[in-house]
Design a protein around this motif. Structure first.
Motif, mmCIF file in Angstrom:
data_model
loop_
_atom_site.group_PDB
_atom_site.id
_atom_site.type_symbol
_atom_site.label_atom_id
_atom_site.label_comp_id
_atom_site.label_asym_id
_atom_site.label_seq_id
_atom_site.Cartn_x
_atom_site.Cartn_y
_atom_site.Cartn_z
ATOM 1 N N GLY A 1 0.828 -1.207 0.000
ATOM 2 C CA GLY A 1 0.000 0.000 0.000
ATOM 3 C C GLY A 1 0.855 1.247 0.000
ATOM 4 O O GLY A 1 2.068 1.198 -0.260
ATOM 5 N N GLN A 2 0.217 2.369 0.323
ATOM 6 C CA GLN A 2 0.914 3.652 0.378
ATOM 7 C C GLN A 2 0.688 4.279 1.751
ATOM 8 O O GLN A 2 -0.462 4.454 2.175
ATOM 9 C CB GLN A 2 0.421 4.592 -0.720
ATOM 10 C CG GLN A 2 0.712 4.063 -2.119
ATOM 11 C CD GLN A 2 0.491 5.116 -3.184
ATOM 12 O OE1 GLN A 2 1.339 5.963 -3.432
ATOM 13 N NE2 GLN A 2 -0.663 5.063 -3.823
ATOM 14 N N GLN B 1 -8.595 1.923 4.060
ATOM 15 C CA GLN B 1 -7.728 2.964 4.606
ATOM 16 C C GLN B 1 -7.633 2.773 6.112
ATOM 17 O O GLN B 1 -8.646 2.754 6.816
ATOM 18 C CB GLN B 1 -8.277 4.351 4.276
ATOM 19 C CG GLN B 1 -8.271 4.656 2.788
ATOM 20 C CD GLN B 1 -8.801 6.039 2.457
ATOM 21 O OE1 GLN B 1 -9.406 6.703 3.307
ATOM 22 N NE2 GLN B 1 -8.583 6.483 1.239
ATOM 23 N N TRP C 1 3.938 13.353 2.741
ATOM 24 C CA TRP C 1 4.814 12.338 2.185
ATOM 25 C C TRP C 1 3.975 11.102 1.897
ATOM 26 O O TRP C 1 3.132 10.712 2.714
ATOM 27 C CB TRP C 1 5.920 11.964 3.174
ATOM 28 C CG TRP C 1 6.933 13.040 3.425
ATOM 29 C CD1 TRP C 1 6.944 13.938 4.438
ATOM 30 C CD2 TRP C 1 8.083 13.317 2.631
ATOM 31 N NE1 TRP C 1 8.027 14.774 4.340
ATOM 32 C CE2 TRP C 1 8.748 14.407 3.226
ATOM 33 C CE3 TRP C 1 8.615 12.760 1.469
ATOM 34 C CZ2 TRP C 1 9.920 14.949 2.709
ATOM 35 C CZ3 TRP C 1 9.785 13.294 0.950
ATOM 36 C CH2 TRP C 1 10.420 14.370 1.559
ATOM 37 N N VAL C 2 4.206 10.466 0.773
ATOM 38 C CA VAL C 2 3.494 9.239 0.429
ATOM 39 C C VAL C 2 4.545 8.193 0.058
ATOM 40 O O VAL C 2 5.280 8.360 -0.918
ATOM 41 C CB VAL C 2 2.505 9.455 -0.728
ATOM 42 C CG1 VAL C 2 1.793 8.145 -1.061
ATOM 43 C CG2 VAL C 2 1.480 10.529 -0.371
ATOM 44 N N GLN C 3 4.593 7.125 0.852
ATOM 45 C CA GLN C 3 5.623 6.104 0.690
ATOM 46 C C GLN C 3 5.001 4.758 0.317
ATOM 47 O O GLN C 3 4.282 4.153 1.113
ATOM 48 C CB GLN C 3 6.405 5.946 1.997
ATOM 49 C CG GLN C 3 7.413 4.817 2.002
ATOM 50 C CD GLN C 3 8.542 5.047 1.019
ATOM 51 O OE1 GLN C 3 9.153 6.118 1.019
ATOM 52 N NE2 GLN C 3 8.834 4.060 0.190
ATOM 53 N N PRO C 4 5.257 4.243 -0.888
ATOM 54 C CA PRO C 4 4.821 2.873 -1.218
ATOM 55 C C PRO C 4 5.625 1.863 -0.401
ATOM 56 O O PRO C 4 6.841 2.030 -0.214
ATOM 57 C CB PRO C 4 5.137 2.751 -2.717
ATOM 58 C CG PRO C 4 5.380 4.156 -3.192
ATOM 59 C CD PRO C 4 5.914 4.901 -2.029
ATOM 60 N N ALA D 1 0.730 7.425 3.962
ATOM 61 C CA ALA D 1 0.649 8.884 3.858
ATOM 62 C C ALA D 1 0.976 9.492 5.218
ATOM 63 O O ALA D 1 0.314 9.196 6.223
ATOM 64 C CB ALA D 1 -0.743 9.313 3.403
ATOM 65 N N LEU E 1 -2.590 4.548 6.112
ATOM 66 C CA LEU E 1 -2.119 3.517 5.183
ATOM 67 C C LEU E 1 -3.264 3.203 4.235
ATOM 68 O O LEU E 1 -4.337 2.760 4.661
ATOM 69 C CB LEU E 1 -1.687 2.266 5.930
ATOM 70 C CG LEU E 1 -1.211 1.100 5.058
ATOM 71 C CD1 LEU E 1 0.021 1.480 4.246
ATOM 72 C CD2 LEU E 1 -0.925 -0.139 5.908
ATOM 73 N N SER E 2 -3.048 3.437 2.957
ATOM 74 C CA SER E 2 -4.076 3.246 1.936
ATOM 75 C C SER E 2 -3.727 2.045 1.069
ATOM 76 O O SER E 2 -2.615 1.954 0.542
ATOM 77 C CB SER E 2 -4.196 4.499 1.065
ATOM 78 O OG SER E 2 -5.114 4.306 0.006
#
Length: 216
Positions: free
Chosen positions: A25-26, A112, A38-41, A28, A78-79
């Motif tokens: 996921g990503q 989410q 910030w968006v972290q895979p 945020a 966390l998406s």
């Protein structure tokens, strides 16, 4: 994320079952003042306990630029999104209407997780976290365990920071047109089955699975 009543998870078991099969996921993280988020895979391990919503285990490289923002505000999201498909307008046209009057739409499942993040820097705790992650992704084994100060991975611990996310709330959405008349749903499933592109089979499965029992 807008969630119409017909797209909401039927119960917590539905989103938990879906999340148990999705582990990328990503994350945020709120940005510092004047900066965007910030968006972290990342890959992660979800655990249903402790607490009512469970926890997430993951790790990132120490040079990652998000640490300062994460420590400034540990509330994160966390998406996870998957099982998506584009539905062309003609598939969704109401009965008796010209195909070109159908409205295109997107199908997808999304969970989410609102979390409180805890950074893990103790070497023994990091090693345990990493071993639990590897056990999830490699249940068949094949990788040496991580142990502080021991080969082959002990020396790499200093370059990583663990993250434990305590889940405080969950929003889940399964957008598969289950509010549409059954003939329209049938037409969409037929289109997905025929096209058979990435995600189509999963989307069709969700569309059929979420129908009221009386209509299946």
């Amino acid at each position: 994320m807008l969630i119409h009543p017909w797209d909401a998870a039927h119960d917590p078991d539905e989103w938990r079952a879906w999340l148990s099969r999705h582990d990328f996921g990503q994350l945020a993280v709120n940005g510092l003042p004047g900066e965007p988020p910030w968006v972290q895979p990342l890959h992660f391990r979800y655990e249903a306990e402790p607490g009512p919503y469970g926890q997430v285990l993951t790790h990132l490289a120490r040079p990652n630029p998000l640490w300062r923002a994460l420590e400034e505000n540990p509330t994160v999201l966390l998406s996870v999104v998957d099982d998506y498909a584009y539905v062309p307008g003609p598939w969704a046209a109401p009965e008796g209407s010209p195909p070109e009057h159908g409205t295109p739409t997107s199908f997808y499942a999304a969970v989410q997780l609102r979390c409180t993040a805890h950074v893990v820097d103790d070497p023994a705790e990091k090693a345990e976290l990493l071993n639990r992650q590897v056990a999830h992704f490699q249940p068949e084994g094949g990788t040496a365990p991580v142990a502080p100060g021991e080969a082959p991975f002990g020396r790499l611990l200093a370059g990583l920071r663990g993250v434990r996310l305590d889940v405080t709330d969950v929003r889940a959405k399964f957008k598969y047109a289950n509010h549409k008349p059954e003939p329209v749903q049938d037409a969409i499933v037929a289109g997905l089955t025929t096209r058979a592109a990435r995600g189509d089979a999963e989307a069709a499965t969700h569309q059929l699975r979420r129908r009221p029992a009386s209509s299946v």
